[in-house]
Design a protein around this motif. Sequence first.
Motif, PDB file in Angstrom:
ATOM      1  N   HIS A   1     -14.665  55.574 -59.667  1.00 30.54           N
ATOM      2  CA  HIS A   1     -15.964  56.143 -60.214  1.00 30.54           C
ATOM      3  C   HIS A   1     -16.551  54.971 -61.156  1.00 30.54           C
ATOM      4  O   HIS A   1     -17.879  54.943 -60.605  1.00 30.54           O
TER       5      HIS A   1
ATOM      6  N   LYS B   1     -19.535  70.126 -58.987  1.00 31.77           N
ATOM      7  CA  LYS B   1     -20.609  69.280 -58.833  1.00 31.77           C
ATOM      8  C   LYS B   1     -20.561  68.328 -60.048  1.00 31.77           C
ATOM      9  O   LYS B   1     -20.909  68.656 -61.250  1.00 31.77           O
ATOM     10  N   HIS B   2     -20.036  66.996 -59.904  1.00 30.49           N
ATOM     11  CA  HIS B   2     -19.678  66.038 -60.784  1.00 30.49           C
ATOM     12  C   HIS B   2     -20.806  65.235 -61.099  1.00 30.49           C
ATOM     13  O   HIS B   2     -21.083  64.254 -60.051  1.00 30.49           O
ATOM     14  N   ALA B   3     -21.509  65.193 -62.100  1.00 30.30           N
ATOM     15  CA  ALA B   3     -22.823  64.471 -62.130  1.00 30.30           C
ATOM     16  C   ALA B   3     -22.549  62.880 -62.525  1.00 30.30           C
ATOM     17  O   ALA B   3     -21.687  62.532 -63.289  1.00 30.30           O
ATOM     18  N   LEU B   4     -23.116  61.882 -61.764  1.00 30.59           N
ATOM     19  CA  LEU B   4     -23.017  60.431 -61.942  1.00 30.59           C
ATOM     20  C   LEU B   4     -23.364  60.079 -63.232  1.00 30.59           C
ATOM     21  O   LEU B   4     -22.532  59.334 -64.114  1.00 30.59           O
TER      22      LEU B   4
ATOM     23  N   GLN C   1     -22.364  63.910 -53.374  1.00 31.97           N
ATOM     24  CA  GLN C   1     -23.467  63.365 -52.450  1.00 31.97           C
ATOM     25  C   GLN C   1     -23.059  61.738 -52.072  1.00 31.97           C
ATOM     26  O   GLN C   1     -23.312  61.461 -51.043  1.00 31.97           O
TER      27      GLN C   1
ATOM     28  N   TYR D   1     -26.454  56.155 -58.680  1.00 29.27           N
ATOM     29  CA  TYR D   1     -27.257  56.556 -59.360  1.00 29.27           C
ATOM     30  C   TYR D   1     -28.564  55.945 -59.038  1.00 29.27           C
ATOM     31  O   TYR D   1     -29.741  56.524 -58.963  1.00 29.27           O
TER      32      TYR D   1
ATOM     33  N   ASP E   1     -27.273  61.814 -57.237  1.00 28.60           N
ATOM     34  CA  ASP E   1     -26.878  62.514 -58.628  1.00 28.60           C
ATOM     35  C   ASP E   1     -25.374  62.962 -58.942  1.00 28.60           C
ATOM     36  O   ASP E   1     -25.074  63.052 -59.773  1.00 28.60           O
ATOM     37  N   TYR E   2     -25.083  63.224 -57.517  1.00 28.49           N
ATOM     38  CA  TYR E   2     -23.384  63.784 -57.773  1.00 28.49           C
ATOM     39  C   TYR E   2     -22.389  63.064 -57.014  1.00 28.49           C
ATOM     40  O   TYR E   2     -23.048  62.361 -55.892  1.00 28.49           O
ATOM     41  N   VAL E   3     -21.309  63.085 -57.358  1.00 26.07           N
ATOM     42  CA  VAL E   3     -20.028  62.301 -56.597  1.00 26.07           C
ATOM     43  C   VAL E   3     -20.083  62.881 -55.376  1.00 26.07           C
ATOM     44  O   VAL E   3     -19.968  62.325 -54.250  1.00 26.07           O
TER      45      VAL E   3
END
Length: 486
Positions: free
Chosen positions: A285, A349-352, A302, A293, A298-300
């Motif tokens: 991570h 949906k895990h936001a960066l 992606q 980013y 924006d999301y993992v």
Amino acid sequence: MENVSDLYQHISRPVKVLQFGEGNFLRAFADYAIDVANEKNDFNGNIAVILPRAGRTDRFARQNNLYTVCLRGRRNGSVYTENRVITSIETVLSAKEEYQDFMALAHMATLEFVISNTTEAGIAFDGTDALEDCPASTFPGKLTKFLYERYRFYDGAADKGLIMLPTELNDNNGQLLRQCVLQYAAAWQLPAGFTAWLTAACVFADTLVDRIVTGYPEKEAPALFEELGYEDRLLVKAEPFALWVIGEPSVASQFPVNSEGFPVEYTDRLQAFKEQKVRILNGAHTAMVLGAYLSGLDYVGQCMSDSVIRRQLDQTVFGEIVPTVHLPKEKAKAFAQAVYERFANPFVKHALLAISLNSVSKWRARILPAFKDSLAATGRLPKWLTYSLAALLAFYRTEEAGDHCLLGQRGSNTYEIHDDAMVLQVFRESAGQVTADYVRSLMGRIDFWGEDLTQIPGFAPAVIAHLDRMAAIGVKAHIGEVGRQA
């Protein structure tokens, strides 16, 4: 619509587990594992759940202590869903409102284990607790009184000790709990025989737990009820991945909750498993998200489907991090593959930006140890772990302050940078320097990294080169360029 208890039957079994905490995590983790073990491993044991603080037990009673765990994610390369009705809870009691019933459980001959999840702050000693309190305010205080009641009831019988399996995230959680119990025993002037029984007959195992549990899905609940065919107000949602590391090999035969979908490691190398988690899961991570980013993602999820970022992740994890883990390589690689499935979970949906919080301390804890081990083993700066510091310095480089944060720019978008106030102040004051001075001043902060990183030969020049190249061609193009290098 019918309730889950209208369609499923509760199964009574001997109470083998006392559980402090009724929250989502334990119900989707330990209680799920025990339920599977009852079915697959002939564990034949149920759980007495204790609400350690004031709370309502009626929501469990209304469903006859039944509830559903809904797993959603990926397993073995495919989308995985599972809906399991948990039948492993025998009773739910409030330590405060049903204190005598709670303490009576200490007399149960079948009881063998104590599981807890009371937050990291829960394993603590409070000098204001008294032996006469019913109950004591803290979890260790309640546990001490419970164990003392059992010691007295069975007259110190060696075979009536219990095995403590705390799941709180504290380092050495079992030993910390043991210290607190012994501290209460001393403060309350309990007999020396009790202290000897705690030491000889009881086990306080350090543990490591891992499963993302999102809890009750308020917005999705009506659709899930339609899918299940019943209503369940205790339903809990989680990912398929799970890992329970128990730092006491002797527990394996007594607590056989390992199963194909729920691996349990009984080991005397718990720290190596913690290192694996921190370096591979958390380190991946931290190494990936800041540059990703700035590259426009924006999301993992992606990141997992973007060819440039995915190549960076592959080369980072399998080329630079996995070789530094002090476990068999195949085990570390298998864990990394499981991490990839978690990152690609289509239900999350895990936001960066959520992962970006406090990146300075995260880089020090998650990346620096692997960086140094890789450098020592190969004699070369690991290119992606080196780049990860440059990405951090690029992400944090701004002179604009917001409300308890800094404000960075990604194209026309403003993003918030959150970290310790002193860290943010130092970055803001340094941001206007020329790149070489900016890098060297920050890499030299022993209070940030625990050492002066400019003293590592070639490290600072490499970070400066990364930042210069990012500025010249853009972050995404630079990541692609580095990925093509040998």
